[in-house]
Design an enzyme around this catalytic site. Structure first.
Site, PDB file in Angstrom:
ATOM      1  N   CYS A 107     -16.801  34.930  -0.528  1.00  0.00           N
ATOM      2  CA  CYS A 107     -16.621  33.591  -1.090  1.00  0.00           C
ATOM      3  C   CYS A 107     -17.408  32.586  -0.238  1.00  0.00           C
ATOM      4  CB  CYS A 107     -15.134  33.245  -1.096  1.00  0.00           C
ATOM      5  SG  CYS A 107     -14.786  31.568  -1.672  1.00  0.00           S
ATOM      6  N   CYS A 110     -14.595  30.340   1.676  1.00  0.00           N
ATOM      7  CA  CYS A 110     -13.611  30.803   2.670  1.00  0.00           C
ATOM      8  C   CYS A 110     -13.916  32.170   3.258  1.00  0.00           C
ATOM      9  CB  CYS A 110     -12.216  30.795   2.048  1.00  0.00           C
ATOM     10  SG  CYS A 110     -11.937  32.175   0.913  1.00  0.00           S
ATOM     11  N   CYS A 156     -11.172  32.793  -6.464  1.00  0.00           N
ATOM     12  CA  CYS A 156     -10.881  33.398  -5.169  1.00  0.00           C
ATOM     13  C   CYS A 156      -9.395  33.215  -4.859  1.00  0.00           C
ATOM     14  CB  CYS A 156     -11.734  32.713  -4.104  1.00  0.00           C
ATOM     15  SG  CYS A 156     -11.280  33.171  -2.421  1.00  0.00           S
ATOM     16  N   CYS A 159      -8.775  30.718  -1.624  1.00  0.00           N
ATOM     17  CA  CYS A 159      -9.051  29.271  -1.611  1.00  0.00           C
ATOM     18  C   CYS A 159      -9.135  28.661  -3.008  1.00  0.00           C
ATOM     19  CB  CYS A 159     -10.333  28.981  -0.847  1.00  0.00           C
ATOM     20  SG  CYS A 159     -11.819  29.373  -1.785  1.00  0.00           S
ATOM     21  N   CYS A 179     -18.870  38.185 -14.632  1.00  0.00           N
ATOM     22  CA  CYS A 179     -20.080  37.373 -14.686  1.00  0.00           C
ATOM     23  C   CYS A 179     -19.910  36.231 -13.685  1.00  0.00           C
ATOM     24  CB  CYS A 179     -20.256  36.853 -16.108  1.00  0.00           C
ATOM     25  SG  CYS A 179     -21.761  35.907 -16.334  1.00  0.00           S
TER      26      CYS A 179
HETATM   27 ZN   LIG Z   1     -12.499  31.570  -1.274  1.00  0.00          ZN
END
Ligand SMILES: [Zn+2]
Length: 191
Positions: A107, A110, A156, A159, A179
């Protein structure tokens, strides 16, 4: 190739919708995901991965919560718009749709591990596409009714960053197509 030619209409529409992403489009895109994006503080349990791409176990960590102003300072403009405002980058504009290196994707907000190159495939969409996440614990899937169609948004877990959408027209073995937006992720190259 079979997968790519089966649903030309939807792909065309998605291409158009994504291409229209801007200030005007964002105004209609934001409300649908506002609840998910503003998640309450608390703990989340995720699977951690070393920079070699190996799972190092299940951990419970405090959810990463920051203000829009803080995210804006930390992220490039496109990453901020994609992850915090559920925008979509223009197809073929990102850095990893055509990345064939071995590694995995964290990510951008984070560092939570999200997808492995082992499950990346050629979707022909101009966005990095995967048939499964690196660990199902590390993402959240939410019904997204924006743009007048029902889709499943992927975020995610650590976060709440918006990452992209998942569709059911992917390849074997899952039949899923995650995607994603290049701008929502950071690639970590492994040996
Ligand atoms: Zn994240």
């Amino acid at each position: 190739m079979t997968n790519n030619s089966q649903r030309p209409n939807r792909r065309t529409f998605l291409f158009t919708a994504a291409g229209a992403c801007g200030v005007a489009a964002l105004a209609t895109w934001r409300p649908a995901l506002a609840v998910a994006a503003g998640g309450a503080p608390g703990n989340v349990t995720i699977i951690q991965f070393s920079d070699a791409g190996k799972p190092t176990g299940k951990v419970t960590v405090p959810k990463v919560v920051r203000s829009d102003a803080e995210w804006k300072q930390k992220l490039a403009p496109i990453s901020f718009e994609v992850t915090r405002h559920a925008c979509t980058e223009r197809p073929y504009s990102g850095s990893t749709w055509n990345n064939h290196d071995h590694g995995f994707y964290r990510c951008i907000c984070c560092d939570n591990a999200l997808f492995s190159s082992d499950t990346k495939f050629e979707s022909g969409t101009g966005w990095p596409s995967f048939w499964q996440p690196i660990a199902k614990e590390n993402i959240i899937e939410i019904t997204d009714g924006s743009l007048g169609m029902e889709r499943t948004a992927v975020s995610c877990r650590e976060c709440n960053a918006h990452l992209g959408h998942v569709f059911d027209d992917g390849p074997r073995p899952t039949g899923l197509r995650y995607c994603m937006n290049s701008a929502a992720m950071r690639f970590v190259k492994t040996a």
